[in-house]
Write a protein that holds these residues in place. Structure first.
Motif, short mmCIF file in Angstrom:
data_model
loop_
_atom_site.label_atom_id
_atom_site.label_comp_id
_atom_site.label_asym_id
_atom_site.label_seq_id
_atom_site.Cartn_x
_atom_site.Cartn_y
_atom_site.Cartn_z
N ARG A 1 4.64 -3.38 -11.41
CA ARG A 1 4.64 -2.28 -12.38
C ARG A 1 3.25 -1.67 -12.31
N ILE A 2 3.19 -0.38 -11.97
CA ILE A 2 1.89 0.22 -11.68
C ILE A 2 1.80 1.66 -12.17
N ALA A 3 0.64 2.00 -12.70
CA ALA A 3 0.26 3.38 -13.01
C ALA A 3 -1.09 3.60 -12.35
N ALA A 4 -1.22 4.70 -11.63
CA ALA A 4 -2.48 4.99 -10.93
C ALA A 4 -2.61 6.49 -10.72
N PRO A 5 -3.83 7.00 -10.81
CA PRO A 5 -4.03 8.42 -10.55
C PRO A 5 -3.49 8.85 -9.18
N ALA A 6 -3.60 7.98 -8.19
CA ALA A 6 -3.12 8.31 -6.84
C ALA A 6 -1.61 8.54 -6.80
N LEU A 7 -0.89 8.02 -7.79
CA LEU A 7 0.57 8.15 -7.82
C LEU A 7 1.03 9.31 -8.70
N ALA A 8 0.11 9.86 -9.48
CA ALA A 8 0.45 10.94 -10.41
C ALA A 8 0.96 12.15 -9.65
N GLY A 9 2.07 12.68 -10.11
CA GLY A 9 2.63 13.89 -9.52
C GLY A 9 3.45 13.68 -8.27
N LEU A 10 3.48 12.46 -7.76
CA LEU A 10 4.27 12.17 -6.56
C LEU A 10 5.71 11.88 -6.95
N ASN A 11 6.63 12.24 -6.06
CA ASN A 11 8.01 11.84 -6.32
C ASN A 11 8.13 10.34 -6.06
N ARG A 12 9.26 9.79 -6.41
CA ARG A 12 9.46 8.34 -6.35
C ARG A 12 9.26 7.79 -4.93
N VAL A 13 9.81 8.47 -3.95
CA VAL A 13 9.70 8.00 -2.56
C VAL A 13 8.24 7.99 -2.11
N ALA A 14 7.51 9.05 -2.37
CA ALA A 14 6.11 9.12 -1.96
C ALA A 14 5.26 8.07 -2.68
N HIS B 1 6.30 5.16 -3.91
CA HIS B 1 6.66 3.85 -3.38
C HIS B 1 6.04 3.65 -1.99
N ARG B 2 5.99 4.71 -1.20
CA ARG B 2 5.41 4.60 0.14
C ARG B 2 3.94 4.19 0.06
N LEU B 3 3.20 4.75 -0.89
CA LEU B 3 1.79 4.37 -1.04
C LEU B 3 1.64 2.90 -1.42
N VAL B 4 2.51 2.42 -2.30
CA VAL B 4 2.47 1.01 -2.68
C VAL B 4 2.81 0.13 -1.48
N TYR B 5 3.87 0.47 -0.76
CA TYR B 5 4.24 -0.29 0.43
C TYR B 5 3.11 -0.29 1.46
N ASP B 6 2.49 0.86 1.67
CA ASP B 6 1.39 0.94 2.64
C ASP B 6 0.25 0.01 2.25
N ALA B 7 -0.07 -0.05 0.97
CA ALA B 7 -1.15 -0.92 0.50
C ALA B 7 -0.83 -2.40 0.70
N LEU B 8 0.46 -2.73 0.79
CA LEU B 8 0.87 -4.14 0.88
C LEU B 8 1.39 -4.54 2.25
N GLN B 9 1.18 -3.73 3.28
CA GLN B 9 1.70 -4.06 4.61
C GLN B 9 1.26 -5.43 5.10
N PRO B 10 0.01 -5.85 4.90
CA PRO B 10 -0.35 -7.21 5.35
C PRO B 10 0.46 -8.30 4.65
N ALA B 11 0.84 -8.07 3.41
CA ALA B 11 1.64 -9.06 2.69
C ALA B 11 3.05 -9.14 3.29
N PHE B 12 3.61 -8.00 3.68
CA PHE B 12 4.91 -8.03 4.34
C PHE B 12 4.82 -8.79 5.66
N ALA B 13 3.74 -8.59 6.38
CA ALA B 13 3.54 -9.30 7.64
C ALA B 13 3.40 -10.81 7.42
N ALA B 14 2.93 -11.19 6.22
CA ALA B 14 2.72 -12.61 5.89
C ALA B 14 3.93 -13.25 5.22
N GLY B 15 5.05 -12.52 5.06
CA GLY B 15 6.24 -13.15 4.51
C GLY B 15 6.83 -12.51 3.27
#
Length: 93
Positions: free
Chosen positions: A53-66, A68-82
């Motif tokens: 659950r996140i609120a951040a200025p970087a997410l303000a004004g973005l649609n849901r897909v955009a 979520h993409r920023l959150v996924y991008d920030a966590l790519q190493p975690a996906f690689a780790a399982g």
């Protein structure tokens, strides 16, 4: 983000999200135990399924897909780790 454990942790995800998105509100919940025995579970009941659950200025004004993409991008190493599954709730301040 450096993953210090063989599987991602709530603390590790939180650190990565704070560094990448500077959230004003953030909650990371490990829901892995509820998915034990399901596809993608590591058999140890942790580190595979999280809710963010996140609120951040970087997410303000973005649609849901955009957003979520920023959150996924920030966590790519975690996906690689399982990290197998991530539920994202973008909060608006």
């Amino acid at each position: 983000m450096t993953i210090p454990h063989p599987w991602p942790t709530a603390d590790g995800l939180e650190q990565a999200l704070r560094a990448a998105l500077a959230p004003t509100r953030l909650e990371v919940i490990d829901e892995s135990a509820a998915h034990a025995g399901h596809a993608g579970a590591n058999g140890q009941g942790h580190g595979t399924h999280f809710r963010v659950r996140i609120a951040a200025p970087a997410l303000a004004g973005l649609n849901r897909v955009a957003a979520h993409r920023l959150v996924y991008d920030a966590l790519q190493p975690a996906f690689a780790a399982g990290l197998h599954a991530l539920a994202i709730e973008v909060l608006r301040d």
